[in-house]
Design an enzyme around this catalytic site. Structure first.
Site, PDB file in Angstrom:
ATOM      1  CG  HIS A 280     127.073  94.741  -6.714  1.00 39.82           C
ATOM      2  ND1 HIS A 280     127.264  93.660  -5.894  1.00 39.82           N
ATOM      3  CD2 HIS A 280     126.699  95.754  -5.874  1.00 39.82           C
ATOM      4  CE1 HIS A 280     127.022  93.992  -4.636  1.00 39.82           C
ATOM      5  NE2 HIS A 280     126.669  95.266  -4.601  1.00 39.82           N
ATOM      6  CD  GLU A 373     138.938  93.371  -1.482  1.00 39.44           C
ATOM      7  OE1 GLU A 373     138.564  92.401  -0.790  1.00 39.44           O
ATOM      8  OE2 GLU A 373     139.400  93.250  -2.638  1.00 39.44           O
ATOM      9  CE1 TYR A 383     144.353  91.443  -7.028  1.00 41.99           C
ATOM     10  CE2 TYR A 383     143.624  90.313  -9.007  1.00 41.99           C
ATOM     11  CZ  TYR A 383     144.590  91.014  -8.318  1.00 41.99           C
ATOM     12  OH  TYR A 383     145.810  91.283  -8.924  1.00 41.99           O
TER      13      TYR A 383
END
Length: 510
Positions: A280, A373, A383
């Site tokens: 990530h 998303e 978010y």
């Protein structure tokens, strides 16, 4: 979370599955993600299988793993049917049996499970001259370059040269005639390539003709850290041990001999934040109409980072083109916050694109198990990652929470969205102002029709050419796409391993 299901049956099933045998027969603990999947399987078996069966054949009721049935219903529709039942049908209400959080998780699990039953398109290793008739445009695929190693980012220079990053650490140039230069750019930063890390995105300054700046994002080994000289042997199929790394962003220039020179640092995290996680990194760039550089950073697999304003991880950032902090950033002046933060609560954001018609910034990010998303990103907004998700994540049971934004679209099963791009040219009349989304897991290029803040229609343009990394418009008004051979189960490559890649151009046909 309390379970209103017959608890004895659930505990029995879970206790039997807390350990699995590895290749040597030893008992190894099951991962939290797998355990959550098993919990949902038990929930389904206890509450749903009697009527709906356990496969595509269904039972007295239709199969809840039917992709067509699931595609025709939103999660909200399914939630209401499960919670309140269906009048005049055999479908009872489950609001006294299943908690809301469990219903949401069960819906995500059913969507993930449905993907297993769908035959996947056969991978086409050589897409040269393949013709495709999409809903609104017919086109042919032209291969621009075919000897790339895990291509990650691409950007055009004003003179029509195309810059391509290869994740192992090379910046490549495709010249204006379409020929890949045999020698990579010399002098680029040394990268730490492991799992998701390496040389990542590239961007060209909007005023490049005047200033010559090119931006690179990459992962580096923690400065001063020494990799052990004699690491232990790595078992077959296992990853070598990772070492502390972090994203760095720099800018530099190309001299007349295509060497990387005049490098300046744009972003570097404190040494204390370097982590041995190899996941990530995020690291997608975009220049806004305001002339500012926006860039993404993933939360590096540590969920709490996304909600902490004290770390840059799990955020979208906004800086001046030299890396300094704009005075109008939303968190400037807060002692508890990194001042470059534009938005937070992100997991692994790999796509940024502006809709020039509205000025809105759109973003794509990877969810956990499902829950990928598409968001509209606005300053100072949260978010939700770490607290809410539309996918399956151990420890997260909420779909929504006060002060946290909902995605414009969510994808379960996952597509692992990467680069996104608004097409505004005229070479594909039916595609004008569409948002193109690339998918790694789905091996797809997806086209979204946008009306203001809404997605009004979607289509999969193709899904058979491998991991689709990013897309952009060239000076000729045509779309250029980065592809990478598939990785993971059923392929010669581990999920995060390097594999061969291509740059292709979509050439419109009458």
């Amino acid at each position: 979370m309390s379970w209103r299901l017959p608890v004895a049956a659930l505990i029995s099933a879970l206790a039997a599955s807390l350990f699995v045998a590895d290749g040597a027969g030893a008992q190894q603990p099951v991962s939290p993600g797998r355990l959550l999947q098993q919990q949902m399987a038990t929930t389904y078996e206890e509450s749903c299988s009697g009527c709906h069966g356990t496969d595509l054949a269904g039972g007295r009721g239709p199969s809840l793993f039917n992709p067509q049935l699931l595609a025709a219903r939103t999660d909200a529709d399914l939630f209401q049917k499960i919670k309140k039942g269906v009048d005049g049908a055999e479908m009872p209400a489950f609001d006294e049996v299943l908690e809301d959080q469990v219903i949401w998780q069960l819906i995500a699990w059913m969507r993930i499970r449905s993907d297993v039953s769908v035959a996947k398109p056969v991978f086409v290793a050589d897409p040269a001259n393949v013709e495709i008739a999409s809903e609104k445009q017919k086109f042919r695929i032209h291969i621009v370059a075919s000897v790339l190693d895990t291509p990650w980012g691409l950007a055009f220079l004003p003179d029509r040269r195309l810059l391509v990053t290869e994740r192992p650490g090379r910046l490549r140039i495709i010249d204006s005639t379409g020929r890949l230069q045999p020698t990579p750019v010399a002098g680029t930063p040394k990268v730490w390539e492991r799992q998701d890390g390496g040389l990542l995105d590239v961007a060209v300054h909007p005023d490049y003709r005047r200033n010559g700046w090119i931006y690179l994002g990459y992962s580096e080994l923690q400065p001063g850290y020494t990799v052990p000289a004699n690491p232990p042997p790595v078992p077959p199929g296992a990853q070598p041990p990772n070492h502390p790394s972090m994203t760095v962003i720099v800018r530099g220039k190309l001299d007349r001999r295509n060497r990387w020179v005049a490098q300046q640092e744009i972003f570097r995290a404190p040494s204390s934040l370097y982590t041995t996680s190899g996941s990530h990194y995020g690291t997608r760039f975009g220049f806004g109409a305001d002339g500012k550089l926006y860039f993404t950073l993933g939360e590096r697999g540590e969920i709490a980072n996304a909600q902490s304003l004290a770390t840059p991880l799990g955020k979208i950032h906004r800086v001046n083109d030299d890396g300094s902090v704009p005075a109008d950033n939303p968190l400037v002046g807060r002692a508890d916050a990194v001042p470059t933060i534009w938005s937070w609560g992100h997991r692994n954001p790999q796509g940024l694109a502006w809709d020039k018609r509205t000025g809105l910034l759109w973003e794509a990010e990877h969810g956990p198990q499902g829950g990928d998303e598409i968001n509209i990103v606005e300053p100072g907004k949260n978010y939700g990652w770490g607290v809410i998700t539309a996918g399956l994540q151990p420890g997260i049971t909420l779909r929504e929470a006060p002060g946290m934004e909902q995605p414009i679209a969510a994808y379960t099963p996952r597509i692992s969205p990467s680069g996104i791009h608004f097409y505004t040219g005229d070479r594909y009349p039916g595609w004008k102002n569409s948002l193109f989304v690339t998918g790694l897991a789905g091996q797809q290029l997806r086209r979204l029709e946008i009306d203001g803040r809404r997605i009004t229609h979607q289509e999969i343009v193709f899904q058979q050419f491998g991991r689709t990394r990013t897309v952009t418009t060239g000076p000729d008004g045509l779309l250029y796409v980065l592809l990478q051979n598939p990785t993971g189960a059923g392929t010669p490559y581990g999920l995060s391993e390097a594999s061969p890649g291509l740059v292709v151009r979509l050439e419109p046909l009458p």
